[in-house]
Each structure stands twice: as structure tokens, then as C-alpha cells.
Design an enzyme around this catalytic site. Structure first.
Site, PDB file in Angstrom:
ATOM      1  N   CYS A 273      68.747  -2.420  -3.483  1.00  0.00           N
ATOM      2  CA  CYS A 273      67.841  -1.485  -2.793  1.00  0.00           C
ATOM      3  C   CYS A 273      66.882  -2.237  -1.879  1.00  0.00           C
ATOM      4  CB  CYS A 273      67.066  -0.664  -3.812  1.00  0.00           C
ATOM      5  SG  CYS A 273      65.887   0.474  -3.062  1.00  0.00           S
TER       6      CYS A 273
ATOM      7  N   CYS B 208      63.313  -0.916  -1.801  1.00  0.00           N
ATOM      8  CA  CYS B 208      62.508  -1.276  -2.979  1.00  0.00           C
ATOM      9  C   CYS B 208      62.064  -2.738  -2.933  1.00  0.00           C
ATOM     10  CB  CYS B 208      63.308  -1.093  -4.264  1.00  0.00           C
ATOM     11  SG  CYS B 208      64.277   0.398  -4.348  1.00  0.00           S
ATOM     12  N   ASP B 209      62.953  -3.626  -2.547  1.00  0.00           N
ATOM     13  CA  ASP B 209      62.715  -5.056  -2.767  1.00  0.00           C
ATOM     14  C   ASP B 209      62.534  -5.894  -1.506  1.00  0.00           C
ATOM     15  OD1 ASP B 209      62.915  -4.611  -5.504  1.00  0.00           O
ATOM     16  OD2 ASP B 209      65.090  -4.794  -5.477  1.00  0.00           O
TER      17      ASP B 209
END
Ligand code: NAP
Length: 312
Positions: A138, A141-142
Site C-alpha cells: 500500500c 499507507c507507507d
């Protein structure tokens, strides 16, 4: 903890943000509510490390901690949490019949399917070792954790292209590694990739191994035409080769789209009246915890209306 009863007004299958939010709304809505969350409740967020984009947490929160909080919240409000899977669903009779992994049968007036979607992984042993330690499924997300570093994205579809473009906001360089000599991504995205000086597309290469000690520090890729190998020094490796919705037990029972996602209408109803779906299992686009939580709320509100309607 789970109790002895086997009938609930509302049963939710799945223990990600969609499932737990639905459980909170169901329990607070005054109906008997149960959630089947599998042996390790928490869903995909268990695989992430720090989450910074879930509102309400000024400091990063560990994925497993966030899910534990959601579980406790749903349980405190009265939802019965079962740490087992549902193996079979029968919508041919009402109440709906659900068979748990233990073989025990539960019945529900209304059901919310929140079983999620798994990021597809490459299947390399070294990949498993570094998930959450440099290997991610992701970018949204990261990506932020790779500010100023080099990263690579594996895949050639729209997700890989969008992830690569998104990552250029943080990374000093983004390699897009694709197994063929042509991207699958839409033309517009391909144009954007080519116009971005931070992106280097490497065609005809497949990942061989992710290297590192405690954390990933690079990836070895192989040219599928020449067999030649090279190593990219990328502490961030983003796998973007698609998602698989967890809908196996609903095949032939609920309408699914071509990729296997549950088809829903505007009010998150499925092809079976009284069965709703929420979260990544019906979301082909956003796949974010907060979006899943929002859809869990919507599905529960619709399920409450459905249950209430039956009582009148
Ligand atoms: P996808 O279209 O299925 O693309 C997956 C990519 O990963 C393909 O390029 C595929 O290669 C590659 N791949 C698959 N398995 C692999 C493996 N084991 N090793 C290396 N590479 C592998 O998946 P997606 O990009 O996640 O998109 C899914 C759907 O969502 C699509 O319909 C897409 O259009 C849509 N989507 C839309 C948007 C948007 O509209 N903004 C954004 C994201 C996704 P091959 O090309 O060789 O098969």
C-alpha cells in the site's frame, strides 16, 4: 467473548475496519450483533506497521493496536466477537444460515460481508520476511516513510502506475519494474509516468529476491529475456500486482463482478435482500481503512433499517 446463543439479528463476517465499525453501529443500534473475525481478528492492518492517516491519532498507531482498540470498542458496546471463520453461507432460507469453522451453525436476520481483499504478493520467501519492514502492499499507507529514499514498485497496471506517481512525492527515485515490455496501465497514466523525471520504468524484469537484514535494503531483479540479474538499492519495495477479494464462500450465492468483488447498490445492498457488503470486499478503488470504516457504518445503518422493517 462469544456467548452460547446461535441466532443474531445482525452477523458481520470480517474483522477489518469495515467489520468492526459495522459491529459498533449494530450493537449501538440495539440489535443483537455478532462478528466473526477469524482466529486473528484485524484484517489487512495487522500487516502494516505505523498508520498515520487514520483520523484521531496525532502520533502514528501500530496497525495491530488500532485493530485491538476497534475490537475492544465493539465488544464493550455488546457485540459478540467470535474468533473463528465462517466457512459456508446459505442464503436460500431465512434467517440466513452460516456455518463456522468449528462446524457450528449460526443464523442471522441480516448479514454484512466485510471479508476484505488481500493484496496479492509475489510469493518470494524474502518478501514475506520483509512485509512491514520495507515491503508494502500500500503506497498510500507507507510511501511517507521513504522520504528521500529510492523505492521500487512491482507491477504494470493502473495501481502500480498510480503508486509510482504517488511515491515520487516522497522518494528520490522510483523504479517501476514490470514483467513485460508493455504496461497494462491506461495511456494517460503511462504518459504521466514518462513525463516524471523521478520515474524509471524497467521492462521485462521479474523480482528474484528482496535483500536486507532487519529491514529490506534492495531487490534483485532478473531480465526475463536475457536472464541477466541486477540489484536495485531500494529500501522500499511496493508490490502492486492486484488484489484478491475474499469472496470464495459467496461465489454462486451473491453477484460478484469479474474480478470477484461483491457487487453492491447505492445502499451497499447485495443481490440478496438483507445481505450487505462493506469495505475492501466491495471497493475496487480506494482500499483505505478510513473508507472501509465509513462503509461499515453505512452497511450497518442499512442493515438496521432492514431488520427494523421486518419487525413492523
Ligand atoms: P491489474 O490491472 O490486474 O494489474 C496487475 C499488474 O501486475 C499487471 O501489470 C500484471 O502484469 C502484474 N502482475 C500480476 N501478477 C504478477 C506477478 N506475479 N509478478 C509480476 N507482475 C505481476 O491490477 P491493478 O493495477 O491493481 O488494477 C485492478 C483494477 O482496478 C483494474 O481494473 C484497474 O483499471 C483498476 N484501477 C483503476 C484505477 C483508476 O481508475 N484510477 C486505479 C487503480 C486500479 P501483466 O500486465 O503482465 O498481466
Amino acid at each position: 467473548m462469544a456467548e452460547e446463543r446461535t441466532h443474531f439479528d445482525l452477523i458481520i463476517i470480517g474483522s477489518g475496519p469495515a467489520g468492526f465499525t459495522a459491529a459498533v453501529y449494530g450493537a449501538r443500534g440495539g440489535v443483537s450483533t455478532a462478528l466473526f473475525g477469524g482466529v486473528a481478528p484485524g484484517g489487512q492492518l495487522l500487516q502494516t506497521t505505523e498508520i498515520e492517516n487514520f483520523p484521531g491519532f496525532p502520533e502514528p498507531v501500530i496497525g495491530a493496536d488500532l485493530m485491538e482498540r476497534m475490537l475492544k470498542q465493539a465488544a464493550r458496546l455488546g457485540a459478540a466477537i467470535f474468533r473463528e471463520d465462517i466457512k459456508d453461507a446459505d442464503f436460500s432460507q431465512r434467517p440466513f444460515r452460516l456455518t463456522a469453522g468449528s462446524g457450528k451453525v449460526y443464523t442471522a436476520t441480516s448479514l454484512i460481508v466485510a471479508t476484505g481483499a488481500r493484496a496479492r504478493w509475489l510469493g518470494l520467501p524474502s518478501e514475506q520476511k520483509f512485509i512491514g519492514r520495507g515491503v508494502s502492499g500500500c503506497a498510500t499507507c507507507d510511501g511517507f516513510f521513504f522520504r528521500g529514499k529510492e523505492v521500487c514498485v512491482i507491477g504494470g497496471g493502473d495501481t502500480a502506475a498510480e503508486d509510482a506517481l504517488f511515491l515520487t512525492k516522497f522518494a528520490s527515485k522510483v523504479y517501476l519494474v514490470h514483467r513485460r515490455d508493455q504496461l497494462r496501465a491506461t495511456f494517460r497514466l503511462q504518459e504521466k509516468l514518462r513525463a516524471n523525471p523521478k520515474v524509471e520504468i524497467i521492462f521485462d524484469h521479474v523480482p528474484e529476491e528482496i535483500t536486507g537484514e532487519a529491514k529490506a535494503d534492495g531487490i534483485v531483479i532478473k531480465n526475463v529475456k536475457t536472464g541477466e540479474k541486477r540489484r536495485l538499492e531500494t529500501p522500499g519495495v511496493f508490490v502492486a500486482i492486484g488484489h484478491s477479494p475474499a469472496t470464495e464462500i459467496f461465489r454462486g450465492k451473491l453477484n460478484l463482478d469479474d474480478a470477484g468483488y461483491v457487487a453492491v447498490n447505492e445502499t451497499l445492498g447485495t443481490s440478496v435482500c438483507g445481505v450487505f457488503a462493506a469495505g475492501d470486499v466491495m471497493d475496487t478503488r480506494y482500499k483505505q481503512a478510513i473508507v472501509a470504516a465509513g462503509s461499515g457504518c453505512k452497511a450497518a445503518m442499512e442493515a438496521l433499517l432492514y431488520i427494523e422493517g421486518l419487525k413492523q
